[in-house]
Design a protein around this motif. Structure first.
Motif, short mmCIF file in Angstrom:
data_model
loop_
_atom_site.label_atom_id
_atom_site.label_comp_id
_atom_site.label_asym_id
_atom_site.label_seq_id
_atom_site.Cartn_x
_atom_site.Cartn_y
_atom_site.Cartn_z
N GLY A 70 0.77 -1.24 0.00
CA GLY A 70 0.00 0.00 0.00
C GLY A 70 0.80 1.29 0.00
O GLY A 70 0.33 2.30 -0.48
N GLN A 71 2.01 1.30 0.57
CA GLN A 71 2.70 2.59 0.64
C GLN A 71 3.37 2.97 -0.67
O GLN A 71 3.68 4.13 -0.88
N TRP A 72 3.62 2.01 -1.51
CA TRP A 72 4.25 2.29 -2.81
C TRP A 72 3.35 1.73 -3.91
O TRP A 72 2.66 0.74 -3.69
N GLU A 73 3.43 2.33 -5.09
CA GLU A 73 2.82 1.71 -6.27
C GLU A 73 3.70 0.51 -6.59
O GLU A 73 4.92 0.57 -6.44
N SER A 74 3.09 -0.56 -7.07
CA SER A 74 3.90 -1.77 -7.26
C SER A 74 4.98 -1.57 -8.32
O SER A 74 6.07 -2.14 -8.21
N ASP A 75 4.71 -0.75 -9.34
CA ASP A 75 5.76 -0.54 -10.35
C ASP A 75 6.86 0.38 -9.82
O ASP A 75 8.03 0.22 -10.15
N ALA A 76 6.47 1.31 -8.93
CA ALA A 76 7.48 2.20 -8.35
C ALA A 76 8.44 1.41 -7.46
O ALA A 76 9.61 1.78 -7.33
N LEU A 77 7.95 0.33 -6.88
CA LEU A 77 8.81 -0.50 -6.04
C LEU A 77 9.98 -1.06 -6.83
O LEU A 77 11.12 -1.07 -6.36
N PHE A 78 9.68 -1.53 -8.05
CA PHE A 78 10.78 -2.09 -8.84
C PHE A 78 11.77 -1.00 -9.22
O PHE A 78 12.98 -1.17 -9.09
N LEU A 79 11.24 0.15 -9.64
CA LEU A 79 12.14 1.25 -10.01
C LEU A 79 13.00 1.67 -8.82
O LEU A 79 14.18 1.97 -8.96
N GLU A 80 12.39 1.66 -7.64
CA GLU A 80 13.14 2.04 -6.45
C GLU A 80 14.25 1.02 -6.16
O GLU A 80 15.34 1.39 -5.75
N SER A 81 13.94 -0.25 -6.41
CA SER A 81 14.97 -1.27 -6.14
C SER A 81 16.17 -1.08 -7.07
O SER A 81 17.31 -1.30 -6.67
N VAL A 82 15.89 -0.66 -8.30
CA VAL A 82 16.99 -0.39 -9.23
C VAL A 82 17.83 0.78 -8.72
O VAL A 82 19.06 0.75 -8.72
N LYS A 83 17.13 1.80 -8.22
CA LYS A 83 17.84 2.97 -7.69
C LYS A 83 18.69 2.61 -6.49
O LYS A 83 19.81 3.09 -6.34
N VAL A 84 18.13 1.76 -5.62
CA VAL A 84 18.87 1.36 -4.42
C VAL A 84 20.15 0.62 -4.81
O VAL A 84 21.21 0.89 -4.26
N LEU A 85 20.04 -0.27 -5.77
CA LEU A 85 21.24 -1.03 -6.18
C LEU A 85 22.29 -0.09 -6.76
O LEU A 85 23.48 -0.20 -6.48
#
Lengths: 147, 381
Positions: free
Chosen positions: B350-365
């Motif tokens: 709920g706190q993130w859009e599910s597609d934004a989660l993947f983009l964020e994981s790329v940013k974190v890496l």
């Protein structure tokens, strides 16, 4: 004992938090927050080169990293410099990559530190491509419907 | 630029074989020096040309997409980051003023911690900052309780409260046995948790954007008349590696694309039986054409007009291997998985859009790489 909840006047505006100009990504959750662990990672020295390492064969210890970065990094270094054979976490806090002397020497492409640096560079380039392609694919698919 | 089409040999090499008892050919071999005469060394431009993403579903709380042409180590890094390293807000401290329910304080607090909350995305992701973590150097926590109180501000703490008491329902029929009818508040649900905005939180978390449970129907406790719960909760930002309650995903997983190769014709009754070995929609039927039936050695001779089994959609397959159990299909079918085709499934809480989660994981890496690169330059050699 119940805590005294801070009233609004006690709140320090977030803008007063000291900002330093270290390079960080434009991730919304990490821009100017001194307590963000992802940001604190920049301030701390987390790589140690282990004793017994030479120029072409070195062991590195990464504090606070695990298989998430370790395995991806091993892959990308192996793509450039033949085998990076051993790869073992001693504890969750430490992650070690051993870089083979033979491999680095044979290829004649510089030192183990350079290999690691190149690996980090390549991995970060790979991330850029993944991000770009994902956004492209998502835009093609259409924006998500509002819940 | 059009993606470069890999040769058939290369494609076959990317498949793991699934046999009736074993799984073979599972390790990536695309490294320099592995295949004679092939380079296989890292090249950004060839990665850019071969790597591909297809979106299958993209809803706010659930998305599914394929990453094609990436190594398992990197795909796995994205998955692990989504689970353990993307921040979200969860209840970290619970102050129990009164709890006369049958659930012990510590158990109740644990349950409250696990209730997922959602709220305005701008507020949660940008306005809300990290609360200074207690430094736990093994034995003792460094920040004292009193000191800790001076670290809670509107920009790093969300205050929630749950104050509820169970009473008898005077309007209930005499002899009513159903507690939900006989009493008020016999069940305490996540929706009974109240958000208490303070400071500038009103600006970010009001109306639609208010902090509220993602799933209002989570049962927190059961009460009987005379029992009550009165607790205050402080929610902070955290990451899943610290505690699973901070994980922004319900699940983030991937599976490899299954492949089904029909080696010899499967016809008529057998074809129907073959289709029943797979989930619906994986196997379809086609009529054997005249040309095929006339071609010698094709296995279709004299079967014109009969149904033959064809693979329609291997993505729907669950790789149950049922077809490998039947004698009549022996040697006629080969199962496998494409080793570099990852079908991700990301479910946000709920706190993130599910597609934004993947983009964020790329940013974190990427950020990890940059932080370590900087470290490498200042390292003692």
């Amino acid at each position: 004992m119940p805590p005294k909840t801070k009233p609004a006047e006690a709140a320090v505006p977030a803008d007063d938090v000291s900002m330093n100009d270290e390079p960080v990504g434009d991730s919304p959750s990490s821009n100017d927050d001194p307590h963000n662990p992802a940001r604190m990672a920049f301030g701390e020295q987390r790589i140690r080169i282990l004793p017994g390492s030479s120029d072409t064969a070195a062991s590195f210890e990464f504090k606070g990293e695990d298989h998430t970065l370790g395995n991806a990094l091993r892959y990308i270094i192996m793509k450039k410099y033949a085998p990076v054979p051993v790869h073992l976490p001693r504890s969750p806090q430490e992650y070690i990559i051993l870089s083979s002397s033979i491999a680095c020497l044979e290829i004649g492409q510089g030192t183990a530190v350079e290999a690691l640096e190149k690996g980090l560079d390549d991995l970060s380039d790979l991330c850029d491509v993944v991000e770009e392609k994902f956004i492209e694919a998502r835009d093609e698919y259409g924006t998500p419907m509002e819940a | 630029m059009a993606p470069v089409q890999p040769s058939q040999e290369e494609l076959d090499r990317r498949k793991a074989s699934i046999n009736s008892e074993t799984v073979t050919n599972v390790t990536s071999t695309d490294f320099p020096g592995h295949w004679p005469g092939e380079d296989n060394s890292w090249s950004l431009s060839s990665f850019r040309n071969t790597f591909n993403i297809n979106i299958h579903r993209n809803e706010p709380l659930e998305s599914s997409f394929s990453l094609v042409g990436i190594d398992a180590s990197v795909a796995n890094a994205f998955r692990r980051i989504m689970i353990a390293e993307i921040p979200s807000v969860a209840v970290e401290a619970v102050y129990v003023h009164n709890n006369t329910s049958v659930i012990q304080d510590e158990v109740l607090c644990q349950r409250l911690g696990l209730v997922p909350f959602r709220g305005g995305k701008e507020g949660i992701q940008e306005f809300l900052k990290w609360h200074p973590r207690k430094k736990d150097d093994g034995m003792n926590t460094v920040i004292e309780e009193e000191e800790e109180e001076n670290t809670k501000f509107d920009y790093n703490t969300i205050i929630l409260s749950l104050k509820i008491a169970c009473t008898r329902n005077k309007e209930a029929e005499k002899g009513e046995r159903d507690p939900l009818k006989a009493y008020h508040n016999a069940h305490v649900y996540a929706r009974d948790i109240q958000f208490k905005p303070f400071g500038r939180q009103e600006q970010y978390f009001s109306g639609e954007d208010a902090i509220r449970p993602t799933n209002p129907d989570i049962l927190v406790a059961k009460l009987r008349p005379g029992q009550c719960i009165d607790v205050d909760m402080h929610a902070f930002k955290g990451v899943g590696s610290d505690h699973a309650k901070f994980s922004p995903v319900a699940t983030a997983s991937y599976r490899l694309l299954p492949t089904i190769t029909i080696l010899k014709p499967i016809l008529g009754q057998d074809a129907e039986k073959f289709a029943r070995c797979f989930p619906q929609g994986v196997i379809g039927f086609e009529k054997v054409g005249k040309k095929e039936a006339q071609r010698k050695g094709s296995g279709y001779e004299g079967h014109e007009g009969e149904n033959k089994a064809v693979v329609v959609d291997p993505m729907k397959d669950t790789v149950s291997r049922e077809c490998l159990r039947h004698e009549e299909f022996e040697g006629k079918v080969k199962l496998g998985r494409v080793r570099d085709h990852f079908i991700f499934s990301v479910e946000s809480v709920g706190q993130w859009e599910s597609d934004a989660l993947f983009l964020e994981s790329v940013k974190v890496l990427k950020m990890k790489c940059e932080a370590l690169k900087q470290n490498l330059q200042t390292m003692n050699r």
